[in-house]
Design a protein around this motif. Structure first.
Motif, PDB file in Angstrom:
ATOM      1  N   UNK A 208       0.820  -0.176   8.792  1.00 53.80           N
ATOM      2  CA  UNK A 208       1.977  -0.081   7.843  1.00 53.80           C
ATOM      3  C   UNK A 208       1.705  -1.073   6.462  1.00 53.80           C
ATOM      4  N   UNK A 209       0.964  -2.244   7.047  1.00 54.46           N
ATOM      5  CA  UNK A 209       0.556  -3.180   5.860  1.00 54.46           C
ATOM      6  C   UNK A 209      -0.480  -2.734   4.977  1.00 54.46           C
ATOM      7  N   UNK A 210      -1.177  -1.672   5.502  1.00 59.61           N
ATOM      8  CA  UNK A 210      -2.334  -1.343   4.591  1.00 59.61           C
ATOM      9  C   UNK A 210      -1.783  -0.326   3.391  1.00 59.61           C
ATOM     10  N   UNK A 211      -0.435   0.053   3.519  1.00 58.91           N
ATOM     11  CA  UNK A 211       0.241   0.939   2.460  1.00 58.91           C
ATOM     12  C   UNK A 211       0.777  -0.146   1.594  1.00 58.91           C
ATOM     13  N   UNK A 212       0.832  -1.522   1.742  1.00 59.31           N
ATOM     14  CA  UNK A 212       1.408  -2.640   0.950  1.00 59.31           C
ATOM     15  C   UNK A 212       0.411  -2.985  -0.160  1.00 59.31           C
ATOM     16  N   UNK A 213       0.623  -3.650  -1.058  1.00 57.51           N
ATOM     17  CA  UNK A 213      -0.411  -4.543  -1.856  1.00 57.51           C
ATOM     18  C   UNK A 213      -1.060  -5.725  -0.977  1.00 57.51           C
TER      19      UNK A 213
END
Length: 215
Positions: A208-213
């Motif tokens: 999920x964090x990979x989709x965040x900056x």
């Protein structure tokens, strides 16, 4: 390397740790000579004796699997939301005991150190592992992860149940140490499965964090 990347590497270590350690143990049981290991007559650690043909496989798997668990402990620490979860991670020192079982194999005093440290290392691993699961699981429940917390706690309960079942089966037996490898293996599987559950949980968070900056 960013902090996010380090977390992802640590998570990958958590996924690999139980696969390496349990895989080495299971493969060793298949390759071990009958005079070295049988489920009825030997402990798992007998496969790590220097003269056994499974010496490198068994001990190497435990050492590498335990070492891989250390960076994942850091991953859990930075993700902890309470003192209970952090205490559970501290009890993760059980993986150091796993490394110790491999380093201080049965008969290691013939090669180094005058004191046999195999039994203490095994006690650290088998003794602390369920407490780590219970404490961390309680922290998960308090953090509103009731399902994962219960999984952690119940996998921790498997340890004493396995040892209690073995002790009861030994009552009046002619060989009180027969089948000792069975509760050892059950406990190792319970701890390894718990690590996989946690690692997959962290993996989903990393995904999920990979989709965040990046930060």
């Amino acid at each position: 390397m960013t902090g996010r990347n380090w977390r992802q590497v640590a998570t990958a270590c958590g996924l690999a740790a139980p696969v390496v350690a349990l895989g080495a143990i299971l493969l060793a049981t298949l390759l071990a000579a009958p005079e070295t290991f049988t489920w009825r007559g030997r402990a798992l650690s007998d496969m790590g004796r220097y003269e056994a043909r499974t010496f490198r496989l068994f001990n190497g798997g435990l050492i590498l699997g335990g070492l891989l668990g250390i960076p994942f402990a850091w991953r859990l620490w930075v993700a902890s939301r309470s003192g209970l979860e952090r205490l559970g991670v501290v009890l993760w020192i059980a993986t150091v005991g796993l490394v110790g079982v491999g380093v201080f194999f049965i008969g290691h005093t013939e090669f180094y150190l005058g004191t046999d440290l195999h039994a203490p290392a095994a006690l650290v691993y088998f003794g602390l592992a369920p407490f780590a699961q219970w404490v961390y699981g309680t922290g998960q429940i308090l953090a509103d992860e009731r399902r994962l917390g219960l999984v952690s706690i119940w996998l921790g309960i498997v340890h004493p149940l396995a040892w209690l079942g073995w002790l009861l089966s030994r009552n009046g037996a002619s060989d009180p140490m027969a089948w000792f490898a069975v509760p050892e293996m059950v406990a190792a599987l319970a701890f390894g499965c718990w690590i996989l559950v946690l690692a997959f949980g962290q993996y989903r968070q990393d995904a999920r964090s990979r989709t965040e900056p990046a930060t």
